[in-house]
Scaffold this active site. Structure first.
Site, short mmCIF file in Angstrom:
data_model
loop_
_atom_site.label_atom_id
_atom_site.label_comp_id
_atom_site.label_asym_id
_atom_site.label_seq_id
_atom_site.Cartn_x
_atom_site.Cartn_y
_atom_site.Cartn_z
N GLU A 512 0.80 -1.23 0.00
CA GLU A 512 0.00 0.00 0.00
C GLU A 512 0.83 1.27 0.00
O GLU A 512 0.38 2.29 -0.52
CB GLU A 512 -1.06 0.01 1.10
CG GLU A 512 -0.58 0.14 2.51
CD GLU A 512 -1.73 0.16 3.52
OE1 GLU A 512 -2.85 0.53 3.17
OE2 GLU A 512 -1.46 -0.21 4.68
N LYS A 627 -7.73 7.21 4.41
CA LYS A 627 -7.59 6.62 5.74
C LYS A 627 -8.81 5.80 6.14
O LYS A 627 -8.69 4.72 6.67
CB LYS A 627 -7.35 7.74 6.75
CG LYS A 627 -7.19 7.26 8.19
CD LYS A 627 -5.93 6.46 8.35
CE LYS A 627 -5.75 5.92 9.75
NZ LYS A 627 -4.80 4.79 9.77
O1 M6R Z 1 -10.62 2.00 10.22
P1 M6R Z 1 -10.52 0.53 9.97
O2 M6R Z 1 -9.57 -0.15 10.90
O3 M6R Z 1 -11.86 -0.14 9.99
O4 M6R Z 1 -9.95 0.40 8.51
C1 M6R Z 1 -9.84 -0.85 7.87
C2 M6R Z 1 -8.99 -0.77 6.65
O5 M6R Z 1 -9.54 0.11 5.72
C3 M6R Z 1 -7.56 -0.30 6.99
O6 M6R Z 1 -6.95 -1.14 7.92
C4 M6R Z 1 -6.70 -0.27 5.71
O7 M6R Z 1 -6.50 -1.55 5.23
C5 M6R Z 1 -5.37 0.43 5.99
N1 M6R Z 1 -5.00 1.22 4.85
C6 M6R Z 1 -4.26 -0.53 6.26
O8 M6R Z 1 -3.05 0.10 6.46
#
Ligand code: M6R
Length: 632
Positions: A512, A627
């Site tokens: 990413e 984010k």
């Molecule tokens: O806010 P959340 O923990 O629910 O988000 C989940 C994913 O969107 C998040 O972990 C995403 O994969 C990040 N970019 C990982 O670094």
């Protein structure tokens, strides 16, 4: 996923909106814009790219030249992560509409209007012309179409017609001291300031102005007014503020004002070059905060006040289902292992997006655990709602206090690791795993775990922050190693049992932010196909700590070496055997299998960070990402 700021008060609004957008930029950053009520009209400026481009554009148009450009004290602004339509200036927010009586209004919007195509056709039939491909422009024209002199009534009427998710802020040239905002499925917070209101999609844009906030609930609309009582004496005369919240059906709702627990310093870079690095480096302290007051080694117990209300149900549950996306999903997988291993309760972890749509069977006495940093991830919220509808008890493992998941769950545990700004999640993962370890011990102790075992784990957990600090000392060594492989476009990450989700997380982090293709998988799975990828010099990262799976992982390492792959190992300190087989070794202090992920993930976060920096990429704003993913 997109950021909203709106302000009404006594300060010049444009610089304030820009400052707010900068704080929200991590939520989306492909284009930005603002609208300011100035005199009888609305001035709009939009630009492609970062907020700094918009700022520059405003400066070029003479915002500070004293000629009255963008001079108002009421405005809305937006930073975008594209859903409908490419990131272009015309698709950027705010979008405007013209009312039948000739007033202009402007709208910023997060979320997705699902029935936008039908509404667009209807509005075109009414004579509205569209300039963008966005669903938001449909909303702005719909509000304009329904406007009869009262912006709040028009917004309510429009929102009754739309399906989908939204957080919006709207202003109208005819109502120069009023912001209307509303939400359904996308967060929105109202800050109550001195002679002013500031609205934002998250607290980071509010905290510099006030700590008194209201969090809107779904289907609620707020009308915020602040302005001089006497129009003839707008500066020195008396001032009036008023806020009013209702549902979209105009039923009044009373709102509780709460104090934001948010430290501005915590969202500043504090001398680091990137938020991601700052958040990696502050993990020892973040974890101390997460564990504070929750370990009671003297009484040999875990204290989790957030679970008290349903302790009996949680202990007697027949199944735990973890649901999440991305990094939180990897943490959820570890949660699954912990609950089975320590509490001896059947558990599984599923992608929320899959769980929701596969008609899942929820047996009696099931606990659904929604794991999320933001507490706003649309897929996770939807899976949670589905499981609750089918009778599950809902438990949240969430970082952002007061977020939607926190409010939708019956019980929960906050991470307390502080705000996470970097798009690549790091300290939240460690916090999620730590909290789920505590939960598993909490349950295990009440089920089959011996007092001695609980006591050993508590003692080990107390040491983890110190161990993380030791692992972080290897940052320079990790950078030197990554430099050797940073031009390679394909990497593998392998691990077994507790270290398998860590391998998945290492691969996700790398892809990413550095755009290197990486795959994570169980180490044993490699020989069932992916081994075909291994050629001379391919970097293969093994999470190979001394533990129950060590010998098996060593065999997998041999298989890679035999095919010319380069082995990078995350290993236990003092493991002299592995250094004979690996090209590079990153060490972690000795720790039990179940606690290893809290340490083994740290070098992998640094691998990804250094790879992105060495490739000259924008670590905190990786392309195409945002984010918080508040659309399905
Ligand atoms: O806010 P959340 O923990 O629910 O988000 C989940 C994913 O969107 C998040 O972990 C995403 O994969 C990040 N970019 C990982 O670094």
């Amino acid at each position: 996923m997109c950021g909203i700021v709106a302000y009404v008060g006594n300060r010049r609004v444009a610089p304030l909106l820009i400052e707010g957008l900068k704080r929200l930029e991590y939520r989306g950053y492909d284009s930005a814009g603002l609208a300011v009520v100035n005199g009888d009209g609305i001035q709009v400026m939009r630009s492609v790219g970062r907020v700094s481009v918009l700022e520059q554009q405003l400066a070029e148009h003479g915002i500070d030249d004293g000629n009255g450009h963008f001079a108002g004290t009421l405005g809305i602004a937006h930073t975008r992560w594209a859903t409908h339509g490419a990131p272009t200036e015309v698709n950027a927010h705010p979008h405007t509409g013209r009312t039948a009586c000739g007033h202009t209004l402007a709208v910023v919007h997060n979320g997705i209007i699902e029935n936008y195509a039908a509404l667009r056709t209807y509005l075109q039939g009414q004579g509205h012309e569209f300039t963008s491909e966005t669903d938001t422009e449909v909303l702005s024209k719909l509000i304009a179409q329904l406007y009869e002199g009262d912006l709040k009534a028009a917004v309510q009427a429009a929102l009754r017609e739309v399906s989908g998710a939204y957080a919006i802020a709207a202003i109208c040239g005819n109502e120069p001291h009023t912001v209307i905002c509303a939400r359904k499925g996308s967060p929105l917070i109202i800050g109550i300031g001195d002679r002013s209101y500031i609205v934002a999609s998250d607290a980071s844009a509010i905290v510099a102005h006030t700590t008194q906030v209201i969090t809107l609930d779904d289907y609620q609309v707020a009308r915020l007014c602040a302005g001089p009582v006497d129009k003839k004496d707008p500066v020195g005369g008396p001032w009036a503020e008023e806020f009013q919240t209702t549902t979209i059906d105009n039923i009044p709702v009373s709102q509780q004002v709460r104090a934001l627990e948010f430290d501005l310093q915590k969202i500043e870079l504090g001398g680091y070059s990137h938020y991601m690095l700052k958040e990696i480096m502050e993990q020892p302290d973040a974890l101390r905060n997460c564990l504070r007051g929750r370990l009671d080694p003297r009484e040999n117990r875990v204290v989790l006040g957030g679970l008290d209300r349903f302790t009996r149900e949680l202990v007697r549950a027949k199944r735990y289902v973890f649901t999440a996306q991305g990094t939180a999903f990897h943490a959820g997988l570890i949660g699954q292992y912990l609950i089975e291993d320590m509490a001896k309760i059947p558990a599984r972890c599923e992608y929320a997006s899959e769980f929701r749509y596969r008609n899942p069977i929820i047996e009696d006495d099931t606990v659904i655990v929604a794991v999320s940093q933001s507490g706003e991830t649309a897929d996770t919220l939807a899976a949670l709602a589905e499981a609750k509808d089918r009778g599950a008890l809902a438990l949240g493992v969430v970082n952002v206090v007061g977020s939607s998941i926190a409010r939708e769950t019956d019980v929960g545990t906050y991470l307390h690791v502080g705000p996470e700004i970097g798009v690549a999640s790091t300290k939240a993962f460690v916090g999620q795993v730590a909290v789920m370890t505590l939960m598993a011990l909490f349950l295990g102790k009440r089920r089959y775990m011996s007092a001695q075992l609980v006591s050993d784990y508590l003692a080990e957990l107390e040491q983890i922050p110190r161990h993380i600090a030791r692992v972080l000392e290897q940052s320079d060594h990790i950078r030197t190693c990554v430099d050797r492989y940073v031009d390679r476009d394909n990497w593998l990450f392998l691990g077994r049992w507790y270290n398998y989700p860590v391998a998945l997380e290492g691969a996700l982090k790398l892809k990413e932010i550095s755009y290197i293709h990486a795959e994570g998988m169980p180490a044993a799975e490699m020989k069932h196909g992916p081994i075909a990828l291994i050629d001379e010099g391919m970097p293969v990262v093994f999470v190979a700590t001394r533990g129950s799976q060590y010998d098996k992982v060593m065999s997998n390492i041999e298989e890679v070496r035999a095919r010319g792959g380069r082995v990078i190992a995350v290993a236990t300190e003092g493991d002299t055997d592995i250094s004979r087989y690996a090209d590079s070794v990153f060490e972690i202090p000795p720790v039990s299998d179940a606690l290893a992920p809290l340490l083994t993930v740290i070098p992998l976060q640094l691998v990804a960070y250094h790879a992105a920096v060495l490739r000259g990429l924008d670590v905190d704003k990786p392309r195409n990402l945002a984010k918080s993913v508040t659309v399905e």
